[in-house]
Design a protein around this motif. Structure first.
Motif, PDB file in Angstrom:
ATOM      1  N   GLY A 147      21.355  26.296  91.437  1.00  0.00           N
ATOM      2  CA  GLY A 147      22.011  25.877  92.672  1.00  0.00           C
ATOM      3  C   GLY A 147      22.728  24.550  92.565  1.00  0.00           C
ATOM      4  N   TYR A 148      22.611  23.899  91.401  1.00  0.00           N
ATOM      5  CA  TYR A 148      23.274  22.612  91.180  1.00  0.00           C
ATOM      6  C   TYR A 148      24.354  22.763  90.104  1.00  0.00           C
ATOM      7  CZ  TYR A 148      19.328  20.528  93.682  1.00  0.00           C
ATOM      8  OH  TYR A 148      18.389  20.201  94.626  1.00  0.00           O
ATOM      9  N   GLU A 149      25.372  21.964  90.222  1.00  0.00           N
ATOM     10  CA  GLU A 149      26.432  21.935  89.205  1.00  0.00           C
ATOM     11  C   GLU A 149      25.974  20.986  88.097  1.00  0.00           C
ATOM     12  OE1 GLU A 149      29.824  23.137  87.412  1.00  0.00           O
ATOM     13  OE2 GLU A 149      29.175  23.822  89.399  1.00  0.00           O
ATOM     14  N   ILE A 150      25.676  21.561  86.930  1.00  0.00           N
ATOM     15  CA  ILE A 150      25.142  20.772  85.818  1.00  0.00           C
ATOM     16  C   ILE A 150      26.123  20.831  84.644  1.00  0.00           C
ATOM     17  CG2 ILE A 150      23.180  20.392  84.262  1.00  0.00           C
ATOM     18  CD1 ILE A 150      22.429  20.100  87.178  1.00  0.00           C
ATOM     19  N   PRO A 151      26.996  19.816  84.507  1.00  0.00           N
ATOM     20  CA  PRO A 151      27.956  19.833  83.408  1.00  0.00           C
ATOM     21  C   PRO A 151      27.313  19.608  82.046  1.00  0.00           C
ATOM     22  CG  PRO A 151      28.129  17.783  84.632  1.00  0.00           C
ATOM     23  CD  PRO A 151      27.190  18.654  85.395  1.00  0.00           C
ATOM     24  N   ALA A 152      26.159  18.941  82.016  1.00  0.00           N
ATOM     25  CA  ALA A 152      25.518  18.665  80.732  1.00  0.00           C
ATOM     26  C   ALA A 152      24.040  18.337  80.934  1.00  0.00           C
ATOM     27  CB  ALA A 152      26.214  17.508  80.012  1.00  0.00           C
ATOM     28  N   ILE A 153      23.268  18.564  79.867  1.00  0.00           N
ATOM     29  CA  ILE A 153      21.843  18.214  79.815  1.00  0.00           C
ATOM     30  C   ILE A 153      21.683  17.096  78.798  1.00  0.00           C
ATOM     31  CG2 ILE A 153      19.551  19.026  79.099  1.00  0.00           C
ATOM     32  CD1 ILE A 153      20.510  21.865  79.976  1.00  0.00           C
ATOM     33  N   TYR A 154      20.829  16.119  79.123  1.00  0.00           N
ATOM     34  CA  TYR A 154      20.583  14.989  78.227  1.00  0.00           C
ATOM     35  C   TYR A 154      19.088  14.933  77.932  1.00  0.00           C
ATOM     36  CZ  TYR A 154      25.240  13.947  79.885  1.00  0.00           C
ATOM     37  OH  TYR A 154      26.562  14.045  80.216  1.00  0.00           O
ATOM     38  N   LEU A 155      18.726  15.146  76.678  1.00  0.00           N
ATOM     39  CA  LEU A 155      17.326  15.228  76.289  1.00  0.00           C
ATOM     40  C   LEU A 155      16.769  13.875  75.879  1.00  0.00           C
ATOM     41  CD1 LEU A 155      17.305  18.443  74.047  1.00  0.00           C
ATOM     42  CD2 LEU A 155      16.898  18.274  76.514  1.00  0.00           C
ATOM     43  N   VAL A 156      15.573  13.564  76.371  1.00  0.00           N
ATOM     44  CA  VAL A 156      14.841  12.364  75.954  1.00  0.00           C
ATOM     45  C   VAL A 156      13.371  12.760  75.810  1.00  0.00           C
ATOM     46  CG1 VAL A 156      16.446  10.817  77.115  1.00  0.00           C
ATOM     47  CG2 VAL A 156      14.401  11.572  78.322  1.00  0.00           C
ATOM     48  N   GLY A 157      12.543  11.813  75.342  1.00  0.00           N
ATOM     49  CA  GLY A 157      11.124  12.072  75.172  1.00  0.00           C
ATOM     50  C   GLY A 157      10.759  12.377  73.731  1.00  0.00           C
ATOM     51  N   GLY A 158       9.497  12.147  73.394  1.00  0.00           N
ATOM     52  CA  GLY A 158       9.045  12.312  72.019  1.00  0.00           C
ATOM     53  C   GLY A 158       9.240  13.708  71.460  1.00  0.00           C
ATOM     54  N   THR A 159       9.027  14.734  72.281  1.00  0.00           N
ATOM     55  CA  THR A 159       9.161  16.110  71.797  1.00  0.00           C
ATOM     56  C   THR A 159      10.607  16.447  71.482  1.00  0.00           C
ATOM     57  OG1 THR A 159       7.201  16.761  73.049  1.00  0.00           O
ATOM     58  CG2 THR A 159       8.659  18.522  72.347  1.00  0.00           C
ATOM     59  N   ALA A 160      11.543  15.764  72.129  1.00  0.00           N
ATOM     60  CA  ALA A 160      12.966  15.993  71.854  1.00  0.00           C
ATOM     61  C   ALA A 160      13.364  15.515  70.459  1.00  0.00           C
ATOM     62  CB  ALA A 160      13.820  15.313  72.915  1.00  0.00           C
ATOM     63  N   CYS A 161      12.459  14.799  69.776  1.00  0.00           N
ATOM     64  CA  CYS A 161      12.732  14.371  68.397  1.00  0.00           C
ATOM     65  C   CYS A 161      12.777  15.557  67.436  1.00  0.00           C
ATOM     66  CB  CYS A 161      11.679  13.374  67.921  1.00  0.00           C
ATOM     67  SG  CYS A 161      11.714  11.776  68.761  1.00  0.00           S
ATOM     68  N   LEU A 162      12.244  16.698  67.850  1.00  0.00           N
ATOM     69  CA  LEU A 162      12.267  17.888  66.997  1.00  0.00           C
ATOM     70  C   LEU A 162      13.709  18.230  66.625  1.00  0.00           C
ATOM     71  CD1 LEU A 162      10.397  20.146  65.789  1.00  0.00           C
ATOM     72  CD2 LEU A 162      10.997  21.494  67.817  1.00  0.00           C
ATOM     73  N   LYS A 163      13.962  18.319  65.351  1.00  0.00           N
ATOM     74  CA  LYS A 163      15.314  18.551  64.849  1.00  0.00           C
ATOM     75  C   LYS A 163      15.909  19.843  65.426  1.00  0.00           C
ATOM     76  CE  LYS A 163      17.828  19.225  60.481  1.00  0.00           C
ATOM     77  NZ  LYS A 163      17.658  19.372  59.015  1.00  0.00           N
ATOM     78  N   ASN A 164      17.122  19.733  65.943  1.00  0.00           N
ATOM     79  CA  ASN A 164      17.912  20.861  66.451  1.00  0.00           C
ATOM     80  C   ASN A 164      17.346  21.525  67.713  1.00  0.00           C
ATOM     81  OD1 ASN A 164      19.834  20.566  64.397  1.00  0.00           O
ATOM     82  ND2 ASN A 164      18.694  21.902  63.015  1.00  0.00           N
ATOM     83  N   ILE A 165      16.390  20.871  68.373  1.00  0.00           N
ATOM     84  CA  ILE A 165      15.890  21.425  69.632  1.00  0.00           C
ATOM     85  C   ILE A 165      17.018  21.534  70.651  1.00  0.00           C
ATOM     86  CG2 ILE A 165      15.180  19.157  70.542  1.00  0.00           C
ATOM     87  CD1 ILE A 165      12.843  20.557  71.915  1.00  0.00           C
ATOM     88  N   GLU A 166      17.969  20.595  70.565  1.00  0.00           N
ATOM     89  CA  GLU A 166      19.088  20.603  71.513  1.00  0.00           C
ATOM     90  C   GLU A 166      19.969  21.833  71.344  1.00  0.00           C
ATOM     91  OE1 GLU A 166      20.514  18.205  67.952  1.00  0.00           O
ATOM     92  OE2 GLU A 166      18.650  18.565  69.041  1.00  0.00           O
ATOM     93  N   GLN A 167      20.057  22.352  70.126  1.00  0.00           N
ATOM     94  CA  GLN A 167      20.879  23.541  69.884  1.00  0.00           C
ATOM     95  C   GLN A 167      20.273  24.774  70.545  1.00  0.00           C
ATOM     96  OE1 GLN A 167      21.680  23.979  65.690  1.00  0.00           O
ATOM     97  NE2 GLN A 167      22.489  21.897  65.481  1.00  0.00           N
ATOM     98  N   ILE A 168      18.946  24.909  70.451  1.00  0.00           N
ATOM     99  CA  ILE A 168      18.269  26.053  71.079  1.00  0.00           C
ATOM    100  C   ILE A 168      18.383  25.964  72.602  1.00  0.00           C
ATOM    101  CG2 ILE A 168      16.048  27.200  71.435  1.00  0.00           C
ATOM    102  CD1 ILE A 168      15.274  26.365  68.610  1.00  0.00           C
ATOM    103  N   ILE A 169      18.189  24.764  73.141  1.00  0.00           N
ATOM    104  CA  ILE A 169      18.276  24.585  74.592  1.00  0.00           C
ATOM    105  C   ILE A 169      19.696  24.851  75.084  1.00  0.00           C
ATOM    106  CG2 ILE A 169      18.169  22.845  76.431  1.00  0.00           C
ATOM    107  CD1 ILE A 169      15.671  21.732  75.060  1.00  0.00           C
ATOM    108  N   GLN A 170      20.682  24.378  74.346  1.00  0.00           N
ATOM    109  CA  GLN A 170      22.074  24.623  74.740  1.00  0.00           C
ATOM    110  C   GLN A 170      22.388  26.118  74.739  1.00  0.00           C
ATOM    111  OE1 GLN A 170      25.315  22.008  73.402  1.00  0.00           O
ATOM    112  NE2 GLN A 170      26.325  23.803  72.545  1.00  0.00           N
TER     113      GLN A 170
END
Length: 278
Positions: free
Chosen positions: A224-247
């Motif tokens: 229901g919200y217009e989300i142009p982008a996601i910005y990951l932070v936090g220790g678990t986000a250090c996992l390599k390439n997690i951003e690719q799977i989430i995207q």
């Protein structure tokens, strides 16, 4: 947004340098950010110009699912890290800010406040983790997603204003449980294995279902919200390439700073003042 991410990365890089070699130039005041994470407690210290001068962290098991479960242990660790930094800087650290998972203020806000104060700080601010992270990220439109050890916190921003915060109990702990089950090892062994970047490519296949679960939480909470982008932070986000799977799972462009573990504590420090809260 690329220029903001680059500025953020530079700020984090400067902070990482101060962990090894604190900056000892004179400052009339110091601002400390205290991040009581599920897997790690981080203290970040800024000078009068809000520039990094020192930092310290310690892996600990005093918080679970965003809630303090070992109050005495938490106080002792924060106090020890505070003393360590004070010795390095040659001065007393007086003022600190802290954060907590979204929506847990009534449940645990008092405990976090008491930990910080019992460790010897004057508390000047207490804010939710994704909003704290955005003090450094400076996102104006989109979702800041803080993937911690026990929970995933989401802050949605429109026109630089936070319009929604949410928190779900899925995070690094769940990744470690999957690793422990798949590799038939203890939880602590799984945690250690997960923290080594050399194992990330191998682990990504095993952990993909949990990361997709985190992605589904993001989709659900941002509906229901217009989300142009996601910005990951936090220790678990250090996992390599997690951003690719989430995207790929969310269909939303996803960014990750160089070391997302330090974004929230630095954002907390940036929110610190010399004005005490009640």
């Amino acid at each position: 947004m690329k220029e903001y991410i680059e500025e953020c990365n530079q700020f984090v890089a400067e902070f990482e340098e101060t962990i090894q070699k604190p900056k000892l130039h004179p400052s009339s005041i110091y601002y400390t950010g205290v991040d009581l994470g599920t897997a790690c407690i981080v203290l970040a210290v800024l000078d009068e110009n809000y520039q990094p001068v020192a930092g310290a962290y310690r892996y600990a098991d005093v918080v679970r699912d965003g809630m303090i479960v070992d109050y005495i242990g938490a106080v002792e660790i924060v106090r020890e890290l505070k003393a360590e930094l004070e010795e390095k800087l040659g001065t007393e650290l007086v003022y600190a800010a802290a954060s907590l998972p979204p929506g847990t203020d009534e449940l645990d806000g008092g405990a976090i406040k008491n930990v910080v104060q019992s460790a010897g700080f004057e508390l000047t601010n207490l804010l939710d983790e994704p909003t704290a992270a955005n003090q450094l990220l400076k996102v104006t439109e989109g979702a800041v997603v803080d993937i911690g050890g026990g929970t995933t916190g989401i802050s949605i921003l429109e026109n630089s204003e936070v319009v929604k915060i949410a928190d779900e109990a899925t995070g690094g702990t769940h990744l470690s449980l999957v690793i422990a089950g798949s590799y038939k090892c203890s939880f602590q062994e799984a945690e250690t294995y997960k923290h080594d970047p050399k194992n990330h490519d191998e682990l990504l296949v095993t952990l993909k279902p949990v990361i997709e679960k985190i992605s589904s939480i993001i989709v659900q909470q941002t509906e229901g919200y217009e989300i142009p982008a996601i910005y990951l932070v936090g220790g678990t986000a250090c996992l390599k390439n997690i951003e690719q799977i989430i995207q790929k799972s969310t269909g939303i462009k996803t960014y990750k700073p160089v070391n997302p573990m330090f974004i929230t504590p630095l954002g907390i420090a940036l929110s610190c003042t010399n004005q005490l809260i009640g």
